[in-house]
Design an enzyme around this catalytic site. Structure first.
Site, PDB file in Angstrom:
ATOM      1  N   SER A  15     -10.756  -1.285  -0.143  1.00  0.00           N
ATOM      2  CA  SER A  15     -10.133  -1.575   0.564  1.00  0.00           C
ATOM      3  C   SER A  15     -10.267  -1.394   2.087  1.00  0.00           C
ATOM      4  O   SER A  15      -9.750  -2.578   2.617  1.00  0.00           O
ATOM      5  CB  SER A  15      -9.365   0.089   0.350  1.00  0.00           C
ATOM      6  OG  SER A  15      -8.433   0.439  -0.772  1.00  0.00           O
ATOM      7  N   HIS A  74      -3.125   6.031   3.505  1.00  0.00           N
ATOM      8  CA  HIS A  74      -4.170   5.218   2.977  1.00  0.00           C
ATOM      9  C   HIS A  74      -3.878   3.551   3.187  1.00  0.00           C
ATOM     10  O   HIS A  74      -4.156   2.554   4.478  1.00  0.00           O
ATOM     11  CB  HIS A  74      -4.612   4.798   1.499  1.00  0.00           C
ATOM     12  CG  HIS A  74      -5.335   3.566   1.100  1.00  0.00           C
ATOM     13  ND1 HIS A  74      -4.873   2.619   1.087  1.00  0.00           N
ATOM     14  CD2 HIS A  74      -7.187   3.705   0.805  1.00  0.00           C
ATOM     15  CE1 HIS A  74      -5.966   1.473   0.910  1.00  0.00           C
ATOM     16  NE2 HIS A  74      -7.242   2.712   0.211  1.00  0.00           N
ATOM     17  N   ASP A  92       1.204  -1.155   0.161  1.00  0.00           N
ATOM     18  CA  ASP A  92       0.199  -0.264  -0.056  1.00  0.00           C
ATOM     19  C   ASP A  92       0.648   0.888   0.096  1.00  0.00           C
ATOM     20  O   ASP A  92       1.782   0.610  -0.620  1.00  0.00           O
ATOM     21  CB  ASP A  92      -1.034   0.118   1.002  1.00  0.00           C
ATOM     22  CG  ASP A  92      -2.567   0.629   0.732  1.00  0.00           C
ATOM     23  OD1 ASP A  92      -2.787   1.851   0.602  1.00  0.00           O
ATOM     24  OD2 ASP A  92      -2.964  -0.153   0.835  1.00  0.00           O
TER      25      ASP A  92
END
Length: 457
Positions: A422, A211, A174
């Site tokens: 996600s 994120h 990520d």
């Protein structure tokens, strides 16, 4: 968790435009102009070039330089390298696990390259992004409900002491993982900027976008451990004792090249035993531009599963047509179309524990997959309005004050709310970690672990 079900009255999603904001501030990046997916299904899958490159050859003037992933026919990587040399292409990196090469090639040379000896496929090195959405609504999922709706009551002494992911190593591919007090990042490697990390020299963890830290917190945020076991379980991760390995592939804008993701997956495959890896979370994706059997990212995921890694991937956030807002089918993104991966869609549990009012989130991609018609996603998990950890120096935190839920008031850790597949993939990864840990500790101590296919089944 339940398998996905779709609205029978929904219409197929048709045309998507590059750079279009999917819904309200979607984080999926579309990069190749208007992609007519119906045309892709009808015309694609026959040649060596993917859909985007076919269009460049057909409509372009040959003056551009394209970053591509060249896949060799098995056993012919040397021939592929020679073909690139004859065209004076610039080799960026090689991917031995899938027998491929990332290179910069003139668009005028793409047809010649595709017809060269030893070339099995030429794919766009897509600039992809995380599959998370900013939760613009003011509602926040009741933090007590996430574990409860999954049947994971961590207030139970039995579960708190045994079912927590202890000893399971999870790689998060990520934007990075911030070094917060609520979880330990056992090792961290940065693949952005075409870096090639050394497994024996991990770098200091960081997350300039935010994120990855949110995903990591949903998996392994351990509020209780940091408070000596006396703290409340609010915002507790699904597997709070799992060990995290950070593999950074997205930059400070939440974007990265597909080749960097492949590089990270290959790193996980090659170093699986050294890092004791069990599960990999991939909460990112790009539009499907070719059949799964030719897609380099899908091939990398398949190789990882063959090596023994459980691959949990986001299905994508293309459940609505960006022009009409209609829910539809055919929005699965790559690598959500990888046959052996656990592809996860997002569920909206409507702030209740009961399953009877759960619905597939409107943004969540539905199948079937383009070209192949695979029935994806494999399952759905909570993915709407989820609160998790964030770095206060990250772009998501600094640029989006509306998504901030807490600013360091709970143990010095800040939290934001996001929605997306996600988040659903992260929840699923946490559940997988718990399953692997319990199976190992209770039933097969000293025996081989569950295989990826067994976990998926």
């Amino acid at each position: 968790m339940e398998t996905a079900s779709s609205n029978q009255n929904a219409r197929p999603v048709g045309r998507f435009r590059a750079g279009a904001v999917l819904g309200l501030a979607a984080l999926v990046l579309w990069t190749f102009g208007a992609i007519d997916l119906r045309l892709a299904a009808q015309q694609g899958g026959q040649g060596i070039l993917d859909l985007a490159l076919e269009r460049i050859v057909r409509d372009g003037d040959g003056s551009t330089t394209e970053r591509v992933i060249v896949r060799a026919v098995p056993g012919h990587l040397k021939d592929a390298r020679a073909a690139l040399g004859r065209l004076h292409a610039t080799i960026v990196t090689e991917h031995p696990v899938i027998e491929a090469i990332t290179a910069l090639v003139r668009s005028s040379d793409l047809t010649t390259l595709a017809s060269s000896t030893g070339i099995g496929g030429v794919s766009s090195d897509v600039r992809l992004a995380a599959t998370g959405w900013r939760a613009t609504q003011t509602s926040v999922l009741n933090p007590d409900l996430l574990l409860d709706t999954l049947g994971l009551d961590d207030e139970s002494p039995r579960q708190a002491s045994r079912e927590n992911g202890h000893g399971i190593h999870v790689a998060v591919i990520d934007s990075g993982i911030a070094p917060l007090r609520n979880f330990d990042v056992e090792a961290f490697y940065d693949f952005t900027g075409n870096l090639t990390p050394d497994v024996s020299s991990p770098s200091a963890p960081y997350d300039d976008y935010g994120h990855g830290t949110h995903v990591a917190g949903l998996i392994a945020n351990d509020v209780k451990r940091r408070s000596g076991g006396r703290g409340e379980q609010i915002y507790q991760g699904i597997a709070p004792r799992a060990d995290l390995i950070g593999l950074k592939v997205l930059d400070g804008n939440g974007q990265g090249f597909t080749s960097d993701v492949i590089h990270a997956i290959e790193f996980a495959v090659v170093n699986r035993k050294r890092l004791d890896l069990d599960v990999v979370n991939l909460s990112l994706g790009h539009p499907i531009l070719e059949p799964a059997a030719r897609d380099p990212l899908v091939l990398a995921v398949e190789r990882a599963v063959q090596s023994g890694l459980v691959m949990v991937v986001a299905a994508g956030n293309v459940g609505r047509n960006p022009e009409t807002g209609e829910e539809g089918y055919g929005g699965i993104t790559s690598p959500g179309n990888a046959p052996s991966a656990i592809s996860v869609g997002a569920l909206d549990i409507h702030d209740t524990v009961t399953r009877t009012d759960d619905t597939v989130a409107s943004f969540s991609s539905r199948g079937p997959t383009w070209y192949d018609g695979f029935a994806k996603p494999d399952l759905v998990a909570p993915g709407s309005h989820l609160v998790s950890t964030v770095s206060t120096s990250s772009a998501l935190y600094l640029q989006n004050p509306s998504i901030v839920v807490e600013r360091g008031t709970r143990g010095g850790v800040s939290y934001i709310k996001l929605s997306g597949t996600s988040m659903a993939a992260a929840v699923t990864t946490g559940v997988v970690a718990r399953v692997l840990q319990v199976n190992h500790d209770r039933f097969h101590r000293g025996a081989p672990p569950l295989t990826p296919n067994t976990v998926k089944a």
